[in-house]
Design a protein around this motif. Structure first.
Motif, PDB file in Angstrom:
ATOM      1  N   MET A 181       0.839  -1.191   0.000  1.00 21.41           N
ATOM      2  CA  MET A 181       0.000   0.000   0.000  1.00 21.41           C
ATOM      3  C   MET A 181       0.875   1.241   0.000  1.00 21.41           C
ATOM      4  O   MET A 181       0.684   2.150  -0.812  1.00 21.41           O
ATOM      5  N   SER A 182       1.874   1.293   0.889  1.00 19.64           N
ATOM      6  CA  SER A 182       2.734   2.470   0.960  1.00 19.64           C
ATOM      7  C   SER A 182       3.456   2.677  -0.365  1.00 19.64           C
ATOM      8  O   SER A 182       3.579   3.807  -0.844  1.00 19.64           O
ATOM      9  N   GLN A 183       3.927   1.569  -0.960  1.00 16.34           N
ATOM     10  CA  GLN A 183       4.632   1.708  -2.232  1.00 16.34           C
ATOM     11  C   GLN A 183       3.701   2.232  -3.319  1.00 16.34           C
ATOM     12  O   GLN A 183       4.117   2.999  -4.178  1.00 16.34           O
ATOM     13  N   SER A 184       2.427   1.837  -3.244  1.00 20.17           N
ATOM     14  CA  SER A 184       1.499   2.284  -4.284  1.00 20.17           C
ATOM     15  C   SER A 184       1.220   3.775  -4.174  1.00 20.17           C
ATOM     16  O   SER A 184       0.696   4.392  -5.096  1.00 20.17           O
TER      17      SER A 184
ATOM     18  N   ILE B  47      -0.498  -4.978 -11.985  1.00 21.84           N
ATOM     19  CA  ILE B  47       0.361  -4.597 -13.104  1.00 21.84           C
ATOM     20  C   ILE B  47      -0.007  -3.184 -13.585  1.00 21.84           C
ATOM     21  O   ILE B  47       0.867  -2.358 -13.840  1.00 21.84           O
ATOM     22  N   LEU B  48      -1.307  -2.899 -13.643  1.00 19.52           N
ATOM     23  CA  LEU B  48      -1.745  -1.580 -14.124  1.00 19.52           C
ATOM     24  C   LEU B  48      -1.154  -0.452 -13.281  1.00 19.52           C
ATOM     25  O   LEU B  48      -0.773   0.588 -13.798  1.00 19.52           O
ATOM     26  N   GLY B  49      -1.080  -0.651 -11.978  1.00 20.31           N
ATOM     27  CA  GLY B  49      -0.610   0.421 -11.105  1.00 20.31           C
ATOM     28  C   GLY B  49       0.883   0.380 -10.847  1.00 20.31           C
ATOM     29  O   GLY B  49       1.404   1.162 -10.064  1.00 20.31           O
ATOM     30  N   GLY B  50       1.586  -0.565 -11.490  1.00 23.70           N
ATOM     31  CA  GLY B  50       3.039  -0.593 -11.364  1.00 23.70           C
ATOM     32  C   GLY B  50       3.536  -1.196 -10.064  1.00 23.70           C
ATOM     33  O   GLY B  50       4.652  -0.904  -9.646  1.00 23.70           O
ATOM     34  N   ASN B  71      -0.809  11.400  -7.163  1.00 24.71           N
ATOM     35  CA  ASN B  71      -0.614   9.977  -7.411  1.00 24.71           C
ATOM     36  C   ASN B  71      -1.681   9.548  -8.415  1.00 24.71           C
ATOM     37  O   ASN B  71      -2.752   9.101  -8.025  1.00 24.71           O
ATOM     38  N   PRO B  72      -1.389   9.727  -9.733  1.00 22.42           N
ATOM     39  CA  PRO B  72      -2.443   9.545 -10.746  1.00 22.42           C
ATOM     40  C   PRO B  72      -3.137   8.196 -10.659  1.00 22.42           C
ATOM     41  O   PRO B  72      -4.341   8.112 -10.818  1.00 22.42           O
ATOM     42  N   LEU B  73      -2.356   7.115 -10.406  1.00 24.90           N
ATOM     43  CA  LEU B  73      -2.973   5.795 -10.301  1.00 24.90           C
ATOM     44  C   LEU B  73      -3.008   5.404  -8.829  1.00 24.90           C
ATOM     45  O   LEU B  73      -1.978   5.160  -8.219  1.00 24.90           O
ATOM     46  N   THR B  74      -4.201   5.370  -8.259  1.00 25.17           N
ATOM     47  CA  THR B  74      -4.307   5.151  -6.815  1.00 25.17           C
ATOM     48  C   THR B  74      -5.195   3.953  -6.518  1.00 25.17           C
ATOM     49  O   THR B  74      -6.281   3.828  -7.081  1.00 25.17           O
ATOM     50  N   TYR B  75      -4.698   3.108  -5.637  1.00 22.54           N
ATOM     51  CA  TYR B  75      -5.427   1.880  -5.307  1.00 22.54           C
ATOM     52  C   TYR B  75      -6.410   2.069  -4.157  1.00 22.54           C
ATOM     53  O   TYR B  75      -6.181   2.845  -3.235  1.00 22.54           O
ATOM     54  N   ILE B  76      -7.486   1.297  -4.244  1.00 20.28           N
ATOM     55  CA  ILE B  76      -8.345   1.058  -3.088  1.00 20.28           C
ATOM     56  C   ILE B  76      -8.360  -0.460  -2.915  1.00 20.28           C
ATOM     57  O   ILE B  76      -8.633  -1.185  -3.865  1.00 20.28           O
ATOM     58  N   PHE B  77      -8.005  -0.912  -1.710  1.00 20.65           N
ATOM     59  CA  PHE B  77      -7.735  -2.335  -1.531  1.00 20.65           C
ATOM     60  C   PHE B  77      -8.918  -3.081  -0.920  1.00 20.65           C
ATOM     61  O   PHE B  77      -9.703  -2.519  -0.164  1.00 20.65           O
ATOM     62  N   LEU B  94      -1.063   9.874   5.462  1.00 17.17           N
ATOM     63  CA  LEU B  94       0.148   9.127   5.065  1.00 17.17           C
ATOM     64  C   LEU B  94       0.630   9.416   3.641  1.00 17.17           C
ATOM     65  O   LEU B  94       1.802   9.728   3.452  1.00 17.17           O
ATOM     66  N   PRO B  95      -0.234   9.325   2.622  1.00 13.75           N
ATOM     67  CA  PRO B  95       0.288   9.514   1.263  1.00 13.75           C
ATOM     68  C   PRO B  95       0.650  10.972   0.947  1.00 13.75           C
ATOM     69  O   PRO B  95       1.193  11.247  -0.111  1.00 13.75           O
ATOM     70  N   LEU B  96       0.353  11.896   1.862  1.00 17.60           N
ATOM     71  CA  LEU B  96       0.675  13.307   1.604  1.00 17.60           C
ATOM     72  C   LEU B  96       2.012  13.697   2.216  1.00 17.60           C
ATOM     73  O   LEU B  96       2.648  14.660   1.791  1.00 17.60           O
ATOM     74  N   GLU B  97       2.427  12.947   3.236  1.00 14.39           N
ATOM     75  CA  GLU B  97       3.534  13.398   4.081  1.00 14.39           C
ATOM     76  C   GLU B  97       4.854  13.562   3.341  1.00 14.39           C
ATOM     77  O   GLU B  97       5.688  14.357   3.742  1.00 14.39           O
ATOM     78  N   HIS B  98       5.062  12.779   2.274  1.00  8.17           N
ATOM     79  CA  HIS B  98       6.359  12.896   1.583  1.00  8.17           C
ATOM     80  C   HIS B  98       6.300  13.863   0.408  1.00  8.17           C
ATOM     81  O   HIS B  98       7.242  13.957  -0.357  1.00  8.17           O
ATOM     82  N   HIS B  99       5.189  14.566   0.280  1.00  2.00           N
ATOM     83  CA  HIS B  99       5.111  15.574  -0.783  1.00  2.00           C
ATOM     84  C   HIS B  99       5.445  16.943  -0.215  1.00  2.00           C
ATOM     85  O   HIS B  99       5.340  17.166   0.996  1.00  2.00           O
TER      86      HIS B  99
END
Lengths: 277, 257
Positions: A181-184, B47-50, B71-77, B94-99
Motif C-alpha cells: 500500500m505504501s509503495q502504491s 500490473i496496471l498500477g506498477g 498519485n495519478p494511479l491510486t489503489y483502493i484495496f 500518510l500519502p501526503l507526508e512525503h510531498h
C-alpha cells in the motif's frame, strides 16, 4: 408455544409426554474471576511458613521464619547495605540490557529488511544463540578484567541474540499488504521503514523485552555470584556461605520485587505504545 | 488522461496467468474487470498500477496526468490496508507526508476528503474501532486525498456484508458522478460491475484472456429505473452464461499454492 411455557416447571419433562428437555452441555472451561483469592492464598502460605518455623517443625537455620526474613530485610535497608547492593545491580542491569537491546534491535532490523544481512547474520545468530551466555563470563573477565565491564558485556550479550531473533521475526510478520500500500502511494523507502515496518514490528519487539529482562536478571545474579563486591547476587552468595539464610532470603525477596517492578513497567509501556490495539 | 494497456502477458513460474491483455481506459471511464476466481484479475490490477512487473507488455499514460494529481494511479484495496497504529486522520495523511506540502495544506486536504466521505466525526478513531464499511471509507478518503486520475479498485466491497456493500456502492456512484474520475474496478460480482461500470471486461480463466468487452449503454444515474433494470438483467444473464462453466471449474479446483 404459549400454553407449554405456561406449564409450571415443577411438573418437569415427565409431566409433558413426548417432550424431552434438552440437557445443557455447554459452558466448560470458562475462566471465572475470583477476586481476592490470590491474596488469601499468599497469606495462607506465609502463615503456614511462619507457624511451621515457630512451632519448631522446621530448623530455622535452613528456613528462617517469614518475619525473620522481613526483619533481616529491614536491617539491611536501615544500615544502607541493601542500597549499595541494589544500586550496583541496577546499574549493571540497566547498562547491559540497554546496550544489548539497542544493538539487538539494530541488527535484527538489518536482518529483517536486508536479505544480504540476513544471509550473513542468520547462520551466525543461529550458531551463537543457544550458548548460555554466562559460560562466556570467564572469557570476558580475561578480556575486560574482573570489574564492571565484563559483567555488563555478559548481560548485554545475554539479551542481544534473543532481541535480534525477536526483531527480525516481528518484521517478517508485518503484513506485506501495508508495505505494498505504501509503495502504491510512492512513499519513500526510509519512510516505509519508519512509518510501517517499525511500528508494525513494535508489538513483537516489546513482547521480547519481557523475555530479555528476565534473561538479564538471571545472568546478572549469576555474574555477581561469580565475582562482585556489591550486587544482590553477591549479597545472596556471601550470606549463603555464612549460613545467614535470613539475609539470603531477603536478597531473594528483593529480586522478586525487582522482577515485578520491571514487569509492571513493561506492561505500562506496552499499554501506552500499543494503545491502537 | 487515458490508460493504455498493451500486450500484457504474465506467468508465475510455469503457470500462465495472463495472456495478451489489451485495452484502453478512457478519461473518466469506469471499466469493470470480472472473471472467475483465479483468472488473474487482481494480478492484472497490480500490473496496471506498477506494483507488479509483468512478464511482457507495457502500460502507458496517454496524455499528461492532471497537474494537481499527486498519485495519478491510486489503489483502493479489498482489505482496506489501513495502518492500525494510525488514526483515521493520520491514515489519510500518510500519502501526503512525503510531498512538498505545507502542514496547513496537508491538513486542509485531509479535512476536505474526510468531509466528502462523511468521516469528520471519526478522524481521531483507530481503524479497529470502525466497522468494515467505515474502514473502507477511510481507504476511499485516503485515495481521494492524492487527487487520483484513475482509481484502481481491487474488489473493494468483497470483505463487507451485503447491506454495507449496497450502501458503499451508492456512495461510490455518487462520488463518480461528482468527481468524474476514471476507474478500473475488479470484482467477481456481476451485479456490482453492472451497477457501476461503463464497460465490463470479462476475463477467461487461466490463462486470463479477454473474452468479451461489454458496453453498458445506460447512464449510471438511470440504472435504478425499471427499463434499465430489465436491460441490465439481460446483460447479467448473458455474462453469467459466459463465466458460469469456468466458475464451476474454479470452484472444484484443489489449491496447489
Amino acid at each position: 408455544m404459549a400454553n407449554i411455557d405456561a406449564l409450571p416447571s415443577a411438573l418437569g419433562a415427565t409431566a409433558r409426554p413426548g417432550l424431552n428437555e434438552i440437557p445443557f452441555r455447554g459452558g466448560g472451561f470458562v475462566v471465572k474471576s475470583h477476586k481476592g483469592v490470590g491474596v488469601i492464598g499468599f497469606i495462607l502460605i506465609l502463615a503456614l511458613w511462619e507457624i511451621s518455623v515457630r512451632a519448631g517443625w522446621i530448623n530455622p537455620i535452613f528456613l528462617p521464619a517469614a518475619s525473620d526474613v522481613l526483619a533481616a530485610l529491614w536491617k539491611l535497608a536501615a544500615s544502607g547495605e541493601l542500597w549499595l547492593h541494589l544500586q550496583a545491580s541496577l546499574m549493571r542491569f540497566a547498562i547491559g540490557w540497554s546496550l544489548g537491546t539497542t544493538a539487538g534491535v539494530i541488527v535484527g532490523f538489518g536482518i529483517g529488511v536486508w536479505s544480504l544481512a540476513r544471509g550473513i547474520g542468520l547462520p551466525l545468530v543461529s550458531a551463537l544463540f543457544p550458548v548460555p551466555k554466562i559460560a562466556l563470563l570467564p572469557l570476558f573477565i580475561l578480556w575486560l578484567g574482573i570489574g564492571e565491564a565484563s559483567k555488563v558485556a555478559t548481560i548485554a550479550l545475554g539479551c542481544f541474540f534473543t532481541t535480534v531473533i525477536a526483531t527480525f521475526s516481528a518484521i517478517d510478520a508485518v503484513p506485506r499488504n501495508l508495505i505494498r500500500m505504501s509503495q502504491s502511494f510512492n512513499v519513500p523507502t526510509y519512510a516505509v521503514l519508519a512509518k510501517v515496518v517499525l511500528p508494525g514490528a513494535l508489538p513483537g519487539i516489546l513482547a521480547c523485552f519481557r523475555i530479555t529482562t528476565s534473561i538479564c536478571l538471571i545472568i546478572l545474579v549469576s555474574a555477581e555470584m561469580i565475582g562482585a563486591e556489591y550486587g544482590i547476587g553477591s549479597l545472596i552468595i556471601i550470606n549463603g556461605n555464612l549460613m545467614q539464610t535470613d539475609k539470603l532470603l531477603a536478597g531473594v525477596v528483593v529480586l522478586s520485587v525487582l522482577g515485578i517492578c520491571i514487569g509492571y513497567t513493561l506492561t505500562r509501556l506496552e499499554r501506552w505504545l500499543l494503545r491502537w490495539r | 488522461m487515458k490508460l493504455v494497456v498493451e500486450g500484457i502477458h504474465h506467468r508465475f513460474g510455469d503457470l500462465n496467468v495472463l495472456e495478451d491483455i489489451q485495452f484502453t481506459v478512457a478519461e473518466s471511464e469506469i471499466l469493470a474487470i470480472i472473471g472467475p476466481s483465479g483468472c488473474g484479475k487482481s494480478t492484472l490490477l497490480s500490473i496496471l498500477g506498477g506494483i507488479l512487473q509483468p512478464s511482457a507488455g507495457k502500460v502507458y499514460f496517454d496524455g499528461a496526468p492532471p497537474a494537481a494529481s499527486l498519485n495519478p494511479l491510486t489503489y483502493i484495496f479489498q482489505d482496506f490496508s489501513l495502518l492500525p497504529w494510525r488514526t483515521v486522520e493520520a491514515n489519510v495523511m500518510l500519502p501526503l507526508e512525503h510531498h512538498a506540502l505545507t502542514r496547513e495544506a496537508m491538513q486542509a486536504r485531509v479535512d476536505d476528503v474526510l468531509v466528502r466521505t462523511g468521516l469528520s466525526d471519526f478522524k481521531a478513531a483507530f481503524p479497529k474501532q470502525l466497522s468494515g464499511g467505515m474502514r473502507q471509507r477511510v481507504g476511499i478518503a485516503r485515495a481521494l486525498a492524492v487527487n487520483p486520475a484513475i482509481l484502481l479498485m481491487d474488489e473493494p466491497l468483497s470483505a463487507l456484508d451485503a447491506q454495507t456493500r449496497d450502501l458503499l456502492m451508492e456512495d461510490f456512484l455518487a462520488l463518480w458522478l461528482r468527481e468524474r474520475m476514471g476507474a478500473v474496478y475488479v470484482t467477481h460480482n456481476l451485479s456490482e460491475a453492472l451497477y457501476l461500470a461503463d464497460r465490463v471486461c470479462v476475463l477467461s480463466r487461466r490463462p486470463g484472456r479477454i473474452r468479451e468487452m461489454v458496453q453498458v449503454d445506460i447512464p449510471q444515474s438511470e440504472r435504478k429505473s425499471p427499463q434499465a433494470q430489465a436491460r441490465l438483467a439481460e446483460l447479467h444473464d448473458a455474462m453469467w452464461k459466459l463465466i458460469k462453466g469456468e466458475a464451476q471449474q474454479a470452484e472444484r479446483e484443489i489449491s496447489h499454492g
